[in-house]
Enzyme design. Sequence first.
Site, mmCIF file in Angstrom:
data_model
loop_
_atom_site.group_PDB
_atom_site.id
_atom_site.type_symbol
_atom_site.label_atom_id
_atom_site.label_comp_id
_atom_site.label_asym_id
_atom_site.label_seq_id
_atom_site.Cartn_x
_atom_site.Cartn_y
_atom_site.Cartn_z
ATOM 1 N N GLY A 129 36.544 50.310 32.598
ATOM 2 C CA GLY A 129 36.932 51.463 31.782
ATOM 3 C C GLY A 129 36.930 52.738 32.603
ATOM 4 N N GLU A 246 36.501 48.159 45.513
ATOM 5 C CA GLU A 246 37.781 47.884 44.872
ATOM 6 C C GLU A 246 38.926 48.067 45.847
ATOM 7 O OE1 GLU A 246 40.501 49.318 41.033
ATOM 8 O OE2 GLU A 246 38.619 50.352 41.474
#
Length: 400
Positions: A129, A246
């Site tokens: 999120g 990431e």
Amino acid sequence: MNLDLSPQDRAFQAEVREFLEEALTPELRQAGRRATSVFMEKDYSLAWQRILHQRGWVAPAWPVQYGGTGWNEMQRYIFAAECARAGAPSLSPMGLKMVGPVIMGYGTDEQKAFFLPRILSGEDYWCQGYSEPGAGSDLAALQLRAVLDGDHYVLNGSKIWTTHAHWANRMFCLVRTRTEGKAQAGITFLLLEMTAPGIEVKPIITLAGEHEVNQVFFDNVRVPVSGRIGDENAGWTVAKYLLEFERGGGSAAGLKVSFERLKALARDEAASGGGPLLQDPAFRAKLASAGVALEAIEMTEHRVLAELASGKNPGPASSMLKAQGTEAMQRLDEIAIEGLAHYAAVDQIDARAPGANVPVIGPEHGLTSMARYLNNRAASIYGGSNEIQRDIMARLVLGL
């Protein structure tokens, strides 16, 4: 830089190949070959994760104390390369590569003991999120509000482009807990359950016609304070730490497999003037240029591996690899579309499903090319757009 494998590494490579040959079922191999995104469908990724977990190989980069393999950097590279060559389904990175390392770095002992085993086993399937309708690459502009009420935060707002939120049972989420002062100083990092009352997930269908991303709405959602990672209003530091993982490397092995697939396509498809595409000078030049770019990425990844082996984090090098890797991937997609010509435009979403018995229009190797092209257009945007990555490199590497 010596890239030759030692006898020990060659023995390990043989062990990995033997395992993959035995463990990968035909269905899992087909799912891997027909994937059109870096995110595999949940059923196949979790099936493969359970097999790897049983073997003890599900988290090669994790410390041994948390369930990692204890492999060195070269062994991890060999394992990733062999999985890519064998067509193994990709594992969802949200738990294993993103929130898992964050929990190790910033979580309490209780959070580590609870969440890490569930991430390894796949019992918890995570979504991220971060982005909001008004906050994408400018993540500091996020507005999902979290107000402290006793031992809970109350959340109101929304998140967007939330990959696999329709399958996830947990989310790691950035929320705004303070509005005054510097924007980055009012963000908190929370872990929450997707079954909490007040959460609504609405699908967003991609250009490829697939349901991968979503918008998630929060209406007075209560999240326990125990789900907070790090201190209140310190979430920006945690988020930056996560983004290093990431955006990090590890793409060269998959890119080289795509490159070999592209060369096979060029051998099979005919050029406009007759003969195979592989003999067309203009097409060969494009392949050669792409191949040089992949070699450069692989060398950069090896340099980063050497840094990691000395105990350092990826740092700004992860931004460089993110930009190079995603742009190389998009270039390979473009060349594949050009090589397939009119067959690339045929929409065959039903035929792409693993186990489907729908006849393929055109060559089998072109079945996923257009969907890959459309899905991968987002690769230079998600995880921080490549323009943002270049800003990071300019500041932290070049000192501009």
